[in-house]
Design a protein around this motif. Sequence first.
Motif, mmCIF file in Angstrom:
data_model
loop_
_atom_site.group_PDB
_atom_site.id
_atom_site.type_symbol
_atom_site.label_atom_id
_atom_site.label_comp_id
_atom_site.label_asym_id
_atom_site.label_seq_id
_atom_site.Cartn_x
_atom_site.Cartn_y
_atom_site.Cartn_z
ATOM 1 N N GLY A 268 0.799 -1.217 0.000
ATOM 2 C CA GLY A 268 0.000 0.000 0.000
ATOM 3 C C GLY A 268 0.831 1.267 0.000
ATOM 4 N N GLY A 269 2.112 1.161 0.400
ATOM 5 C CA GLY A 269 2.981 2.320 0.409
ATOM 6 C C GLY A 269 2.591 3.352 1.444
ATOM 7 N N VAL A 270 1.862 2.929 2.470
ATOM 8 C CA VAL A 270 1.375 3.853 3.494
ATOM 9 C C VAL A 270 1.956 3.450 4.839
ATOM 10 N N GLU A 271 2.355 4.447 5.631
ATOM 11 C CA GLU A 271 2.878 4.216 6.973
ATOM 12 C C GLU A 271 1.876 4.729 7.988
ATOM 13 N N ARG A 272 1.519 3.865 8.934
ATOM 14 C CA ARG A 272 0.556 4.243 9.962
ATOM 15 C C ARG A 272 1.174 4.026 11.340
ATOM 16 N N ARG A 273 0.482 4.553 12.356
ATOM 17 C CA ARG A 273 0.931 4.343 13.726
ATOM 18 C C ARG A 273 -0.220 3.790 14.551
ATOM 19 N N LEU A 274 0.118 2.806 15.386
ATOM 20 C CA LEU A 274 -0.858 2.209 16.283
ATOM 21 C C LEU A 274 -0.302 2.257 17.694
ATOM 22 N N ASN A 275 -1.216 2.272 18.685
ATOM 23 C CA ASN A 275 -0.745 2.120 20.056
ATOM 24 C C ASN A 275 -0.630 0.636 20.367
ATOM 25 N N GLY A 276 -0.115 0.333 21.545
ATOM 26 C CA GLY A 276 0.198 -1.053 21.879
ATOM 27 C C GLY A 276 -0.974 -1.997 21.926
ATOM 28 N N ASN A 277 -2.201 -1.487 21.931
ATOM 29 C CA ASN A 277 -3.394 -2.336 21.925
ATOM 30 C C ASN A 277 -4.267 -2.037 20.710
ATOM 31 N N GLY A 278 -3.660 -1.526 19.636
ATOM 32 C CA GLY A 278 -4.417 -1.127 18.469
ATOM 33 C C GLY A 278 -4.694 -2.279 17.521
ATOM 34 N N ALA A 279 -5.533 -1.999 16.535
ATOM 35 C CA ALA A 279 -5.874 -2.971 15.504
ATOM 36 C C ALA A 279 -6.030 -2.241 14.172
ATOM 37 N N LEU A 280 -5.809 -2.958 13.093
ATOM 38 C CA LEU A 280 -5.856 -2.359 11.765
ATOM 39 C C LEU A 280 -6.260 -3.429 10.767
ATOM 40 N N THR A 281 -7.151 -3.078 9.842
ATOM 41 C CA THR A 281 -7.556 -3.998 8.780
ATOM 42 C C THR A 281 -7.059 -3.461 7.445
ATOM 43 N N LEU A 282 -6.346 -4.293 6.701
ATOM 44 C CA LEU A 282 -5.799 -3.910 5.405
ATOM 45 C C LEU A 282 -6.617 -4.541 4.289
ATOM 46 N N ASP A 283 -6.921 -3.749 3.271
ATOM 47 C CA ASP A 283 -7.634 -4.232 2.091
ATOM 48 C C ASP A 283 -6.600 -4.686 1.069
ATOM 49 N N LEU A 284 -6.606 -5.962 0.716
ATOM 50 C CA LEU A 284 -5.580 -6.538 -0.162
ATOM 51 C C LEU A 284 -6.099 -6.797 -1.574
ATOM 52 N N ARG A 285 -7.232 -6.247 -1.926
ATOM 53 C CA ARG A 285 -7.784 -6.532 -3.253
ATOM 54 C C ARG A 285 -6.881 -6.025 -4.367
ATOM 55 N N ALA A 286 -6.251 -4.876 -4.173
ATOM 56 C CA ALA A 286 -5.392 -4.324 -5.225
ATOM 57 C C ALA A 286 -4.165 -5.179 -5.465
ATOM 58 N N SER A 287 -3.748 -5.950 -4.463
ATOM 59 C CA SER A 287 -2.568 -6.810 -4.604
ATOM 60 C C SER A 287 -2.947 -8.279 -4.746
ATOM 61 N N SER A 288 -4.236 -8.552 -5.017
ATOM 62 C CA SER A 288 -4.731 -9.927 -5.206
ATOM 63 C C SER A 288 -4.448 -10.824 -4.007
ATOM 64 N N GLY A 289 -4.523 -10.231 -2.818
ATOM 65 C CA GLY A 289 -4.359 -11.019 -1.601
ATOM 66 C C GLY A 289 -2.940 -11.124 -1.089
ATOM 67 N N TRP A 290 -1.975 -10.540 -1.784
ATOM 68 C CA TRP A 290 -0.582 -10.569 -1.315
ATOM 69 C C TRP A 290 -0.375 -9.453 -0.291
ATOM 70 N N TYR A 291 0.437 -9.723 0.741
ATOM 71 C CA TYR A 291 0.698 -8.732 1.784
ATOM 72 C C TYR A 291 2.150 -8.822 2.242
ATOM 73 N N ASP A 292 2.656 -7.700 2.730
ATOM 74 C CA ASP A 292 4.013 -7.596 3.275
ATOM 75 C C ASP A 292 3.998 -6.408 4.234
ATOM 76 N N VAL A 293 3.846 -6.696 5.512
ATOM 77 C CA VAL A 293 3.646 -5.651 6.516
ATOM 78 C C VAL A 293 4.717 -5.778 7.597
ATOM 79 N N THR A 294 5.323 -4.656 7.948
ATOM 80 C CA THR A 294 6.314 -4.624 9.027
ATOM 81 C C THR A 294 5.817 -3.725 10.147
ATOM 82 N N LEU A 295 5.899 -4.225 11.369
ATOM 83 C CA LEU A 295 5.542 -3.464 12.561
ATOM 84 C C LEU A 295 6.819 -3.249 13.372
ATOM 85 N N ARG A 296 7.031 -2.019 13.786
ATOM 86 C CA ARG A 296 8.264 -1.693 14.490
ATOM 87 C C ARG A 296 7.979 -0.627 15.546
ATOM 88 N N THR A 297 8.503 -0.831 16.758
ATOM 89 C CA THR A 297 8.353 0.192 17.778
ATOM 90 C C THR A 297 9.190 1.410 17.404
#
Length: 231
Positions: free
Chosen positions: A175-204
């Motif tokens: 998606g080329g987008v950077e987001r921020r979550l708190n330690g108890n957060g949640a996020l839903t990613l829409d993968l339709r544009a990538s046909s279900g492929w995902y590559d997500v990195t979470l880092r403090t």
Amino acid sequence: MAGDLTSAFDFTTTGAMPSLPATSGMAPKDKLRHPSYAPTAPSAGTMPKQESGVRPARPLGYDLTVTEKAHAGTIAVTLHNAGRLGAHLQARLVTPAGQPHSYTVSAGASLDASWPVAGDYDIQLHGPNGFFRRYAGHGDSTLLADVAPAGASHQLQLKLSGAAGQQVVVTDAYGGVERRLNGNGALTLDLRASSGWYDVTLRTVDGSWTRTFAGHIENGKPSSSDPQLGR
């Protein structure tokens, strides 16, 4: 073991047969056996490159999830195979350096695995169909991350459990987008544009904890090859 490759074909649709090049020029000039020859290697070799673009992909029977569990002094996980195919996974101990660990999880089965850590650690788990997990950081952490397909097709849900005030940077390679979550957060990613492929990195924010999740969500329908490989 070997299959008959029928799963590589889509028999639900029909189309015109493609025109194939003539092969008459490839016929041998005689039926005699000729001595072998040693071809001349090029003076300067070049690495082959992946063809650009994406290609149609048949559905595969893989459905793997890895759940990390809090455990002092180790990275402890449960490998679960909800697919109809058995799967082989390999954990590569990058830091501290160690021998790789291999696991085979049969269809519908689960398997517990753990790797001791002290100080800096970097453990990378590889599986079929682009499945990849990375656990990196320093020392023990109460922060845990979980990823799983959401209810809708080609959606991925990320969940964090840890200190509510801890900030986590989420980087989506597709998606080329950077987001921020708190330690108890949640996020839903829409993968339709990538046909279900995902590559997500979470880092403090302080870089002491990193998790990477990559792979492909199968839904039993045809999709496409990994768009990142076709760049």
